[in-house]
Design a protein around this motif. Sequence first.
Motif, PDB file in Angstrom:
ATOM      1  N   ALA A  19       0.833  -1.205   0.000  1.00 12.56           N
ATOM      2  CA  ALA A  19       0.000   0.000   0.000  1.00 12.56           C
ATOM      3  C   ALA A  19       0.871   1.261   0.000  1.00 12.56           C
ATOM      4  O   ALA A  19       0.592   2.216  -0.732  1.00 12.56           O
ATOM      5  CB  ALA A  19      -0.938  -0.013   1.211  1.00 12.56           C
ATOM      6  N   LEU A  20       1.930   1.254   0.804  1.00  7.77           N
ATOM      7  CA  LEU A  20       2.859   2.387   0.819  1.00  7.77           C
ATOM      8  C   LEU A  20       3.499   2.566  -0.554  1.00  7.77           C
ATOM      9  O   LEU A  20       3.591   3.687  -1.069  1.00  7.77           O
ATOM     10  CB  LEU A  20       3.936   2.180   1.885  1.00  7.77           C
ATOM     11  CG  LEU A  20       5.048   3.221   1.942  1.00  7.77           C
ATOM     12  CD1 LEU A  20       4.493   4.597   2.293  1.00  7.77           C
ATOM     13  CD2 LEU A  20       6.115   2.790   2.945  1.00  7.77           C
ATOM     14  N   ALA A  21       3.923   1.469  -1.155  1.00  7.55           N
ATOM     15  CA  ALA A  21       4.537   1.541  -2.487  1.00  7.55           C
ATOM     16  C   ALA A  21       3.549   2.093  -3.506  1.00  7.55           C
ATOM     17  O   ALA A  21       3.920   2.925  -4.352  1.00  7.55           O
ATOM     18  CB  ALA A  21       5.036   0.157  -2.899  1.00  7.55           C
ATOM     19  N   ALA A  22       2.310   1.657  -3.445  1.00 10.24           N
ATOM     20  CA  ALA A  22       1.301   2.154  -4.383  1.00 10.24           C
ATOM     21  C   ALA A  22       1.093   3.656  -4.215  1.00 10.24           C
ATOM     22  O   ALA A  22       0.991   4.387  -5.200  1.00 10.24           O
ATOM     23  CB  ALA A  22      -0.013   1.393  -4.193  1.00 10.24           C
ATOM     24  N   GLU A  23       1.068   4.116  -2.981  1.00  2.17           N
ATOM     25  CA  GLU A  23       0.915   5.553  -2.713  1.00  2.17           C
ATOM     26  C   GLU A  23       2.066   6.359  -3.301  1.00  2.17           C
ATOM     27  O   GLU A  23       1.888   7.473  -3.767  1.00  2.17           O
ATOM     28  CB  GLU A  23       0.872   5.810  -1.205  1.00  2.17           C
ATOM     29  CG  GLU A  23      -0.376   5.349  -0.518  1.00  2.17           C
ATOM     30  CD  GLU A  23      -0.237   5.454   1.000  1.00  2.17           C
ATOM     31  OE1 GLU A  23       0.665   6.161   1.496  1.00  2.17           O
ATOM     32  OE2 GLU A  23      -1.051   4.799   1.697  1.00  2.17           O
ATOM     33  N   ARG A  24       3.270   5.794  -3.234  1.00  7.93           N
ATOM     34  CA  ARG A  24       4.477   6.501  -3.651  1.00  7.93           C
ATOM     35  C   ARG A  24       4.878   6.234  -5.102  1.00  7.93           C
ATOM     36  O   ARG A  24       5.840   6.818  -5.585  1.00  7.93           O
ATOM     37  CB  ARG A  24       5.651   6.105  -2.742  1.00  7.93           C
ATOM     38  CG  ARG A  24       5.461   6.400  -1.279  1.00  7.93           C
ATOM     39  CD  ARG A  24       5.488   7.898  -1.044  1.00  7.93           C
ATOM     40  NE  ARG A  24       5.368   8.224   0.347  1.00  7.93           N
ATOM     41  CZ  ARG A  24       6.237   8.979   1.002  1.00  7.93           C
ATOM     42  NH1 ARG A  24       7.293   9.464   0.405  1.00  7.93           N
ATOM     43  NH2 ARG A  24       6.035   9.251   2.274  1.00  7.93           N
TER      44      ARG A  24
END
Length: 181
Positions: A19-24
């Motif tokens: 989820a963090l990777a998708a946000e970034r």
Amino acid sequence: LHGDEHSFPTRRSSDPLAALAAERGWFVLYPSAQDGATWWEPIGMDWIHRCLRHARTEYNLDDDRVWLAGFSDGGAGVWVQAMLTPDAFAAGLAFNSSPVTGHREGGLPASPASLRGFPLYAVTTDHDPLFPTRRIRPLLEAALQEGCPLVHRALPGEHDLRWWPAEKAAVAAFLVRHFRP
């Protein structure tokens, strides 16, 4: 890298790092574990690098921003890679794990001095039945004394990622700060 299926999300969509990777806008690679091969055995260690080499042929990856992350056994794999192949990654995240699992289980060298210069963000929890903070802290202090740029967060909790929401921003900031110049 991930650890056991009971404490780490098995669906990529529920993985907080994904989820963090998708946000970034970051790319996430999940090398699947193999029967009879742990992250600290030669076949498991080689598999990580083979998957990464393949991903580089398919995607335009920034080699200076390749980070390694893992929870539980996956975190042990992060420690192993940090000690044995530190030049392959810009930094590592080792959650609820031990830096000496590869040594104890696989007979690999476990020298805090080998972590010198490799940025690591480690999280331990006080009631983790496998890797409680009280047992892991001396190992992390030895790594710090040897010059490992280590961030250690000793948090309340058990062998799970319930601490993630409070730690997410700090983890993201750590990763953004650590790339190979």
